[in-house]
Design an enzyme around this catalytic site. Sequence first.
Site, PDB file in Angstrom:
ATOM      1  N   ASP A  11      31.273  38.014  43.479  1.00  0.00           N
ATOM      2  CA  ASP A  11      32.256  38.291  44.316  1.00  0.00           C
ATOM      3  C   ASP A  11      32.090  40.040  44.419  1.00  0.00           C
ATOM      4  O   ASP A  11      31.817  40.694  43.885  1.00  0.00           O
ATOM      5  CB  ASP A  11      33.331  38.249  43.965  1.00  0.00           C
ATOM      6  N   GLY A  37      33.256  32.849  41.183  1.00  0.00           N
ATOM      7  CA  GLY A  37      32.904  31.346  41.244  1.00  0.00           C
ATOM      8  C   GLY A  37      34.136  31.065  39.698  1.00  0.00           C
ATOM      9  O   GLY A  37      34.351  31.294  38.738  1.00  0.00           O
ATOM     10  N   ASN A  41      34.086  31.827  36.140  1.00  0.00           N
ATOM     11  CA  ASN A  41      35.604  32.142  35.520  1.00  0.00           C
ATOM     12  C   ASN A  41      36.122  31.482  34.239  1.00  0.00           C
ATOM     13  O   ASN A  41      36.453  32.392  33.175  1.00  0.00           O
ATOM     14  CB  ASN A  41      36.869  32.560  36.987  1.00  0.00           C
ATOM     15  N   GLY A 247      44.810  32.148  37.556  1.00  0.00           N
ATOM     16  CA  GLY A 247      44.403  30.363  37.554  1.00  0.00           C
ATOM     17  C   GLY A 247      43.535  30.028  36.736  1.00  0.00           C
ATOM     18  O   GLY A 247      43.815  29.729  35.982  1.00  0.00           O
ATOM     19  N   ASP A 248      42.146  30.982  37.105  1.00  0.00           N
ATOM     20  CA  ASP A 248      40.884  31.075  36.264  1.00  0.00           C
ATOM     21  C   ASP A 248      41.323  31.476  34.910  1.00  0.00           C
ATOM     22  O   ASP A 248      40.387  30.209  33.704  1.00  0.00           O
ATOM     23  CB  ASP A 248      39.034  30.820  36.746  1.00  0.00           C
ATOM     24  N   SER A 278      45.389  39.073  32.788  1.00  0.00           N
ATOM     25  CA  SER A 278      43.529  39.318  33.550  1.00  0.00           C
ATOM     26  C   SER A 278      44.497  39.922  34.847  1.00  0.00           C
ATOM     27  O   SER A 278      42.996  40.103  35.790  1.00  0.00           O
ATOM     28  CB  SER A 278      43.241  38.151  34.025  1.00  0.00           C
TER      29      SER A 278
HETATM   30  O1  RIB Z   1      39.634  31.605  41.873  1.00  0.00           O
HETATM   31  C1  RIB Z   1      38.997  32.917  42.024  1.00  0.00           C
HETATM   32  C2  RIB Z   1      37.607  32.959  42.359  1.00  0.00           C
HETATM   33  O2  RIB Z   1      37.689  32.207  43.479  1.00  0.00           O
HETATM   34  C3  RIB Z   1      36.176  33.765  42.626  1.00  0.00           C
HETATM   35  O3  RIB Z   1      35.382  34.416  41.358  1.00  0.00           O
HETATM   36  C4  RIB Z   1      35.487  33.392  43.446  1.00  0.00           C
HETATM   37  O4  RIB Z   1      34.841  33.461  43.264  1.00  0.00           O
HETATM   38  C5  RIB Z   1      36.499  32.179  43.862  1.00  0.00           C
HETATM   39  O5  RIB Z   1      35.739  30.823  43.503  1.00  0.00           O
END
Ligand code: RIB
Length: 299
Positions: A11, A37, A41, A247-248, A278
């Site tokens: 990122d 990603g 994540n 969300g991740d 987070s």
């Molecule tokens: O959800 C956040 C992520 O979305 C970021 O880290 C970016 O890489 C995209 O995949």
Amino acid sequence: MITVFGSINVDLVLKTEHLPVPGETVLCPSYEMVAGGKGANQALAAARSGAAVRMVGCVGDDSFKKLALNDLNEAGVDLSAVQTTSSRTSCAAVMVDEAGENAIVVASGANRDATSDLIPNDAFGPSNFLVLQMEVPHEENWLAVDRASSTGTKVVLSVAPAYPIPSRILDAVDYILVNELEGRTIAAASGIGDVPPEELAKSLAVRHDTTCIMTLGSAGAIAADCDNTWHVPSLPIDPVVDTTGAGDAFAGCFASALSDGKTIEDALNFAAIGASLSCASLGAQPSFPTAEEIRFARL
Ligand code: RIB
């Protein structure tokens, strides 16, 4: 064991006063380069919050590869099923405004090379969890769901980025995780109208005999299965620095708590606190809390 099949990105995080509108150029003083990603994540959030995790996905043979995998490596995530391909490691431009809201463009690169046959057979079985998102080829996700279904593996599908999901897949997954936009996208494809979030989660759960979890930002999250409805609060964060990856964090912490044997309600509370924490610092992966930090924040 939790297996995450999904995207691995680097990122470029750009903190701006406001997000650009079409045709506009905005300046910001500098940028951060961090691992990201949605797949990576979620794997990191699950590992930091205490689970044994394997990551399955693809990176390129380039200078971004090391950074993309660094935090996963440090957190002890099993990277033996991450393949290096001839494509570039995926990169995301992540713009974050003063209120912590973001806009993201992902150049998919090696994520497009991820195939479900990279997932080892021992990832499947009734005591295992498979966590999926929508940044790798969707057909490969569905093949992974088929393998999971035939082996009793529990599947968590994070519908991010938003995309309509085939009905047979919604029927097969155990936990559908959405924000409001993602929930409305799949509900529309399922013929569910414009109803309030709680009704929407319930309708999806009943229609597909599953558990639907909808995150609602600072309002926490709601969840429903055919028999129950839950509502969990978020933790107040002041100031909110960056909501990227919240969300991740929720998805990873939720899977982590479930794989630890927690009830759905406990797992939802654990995940809501993990996601809230987070948002307190810049970047997705650097901001994800440990199990101890989540437990401490709960007291
Ligand atoms: O959800 C956040 C992520 O979305 C970021 O880290 C970016 O890489 C995209 O995949």
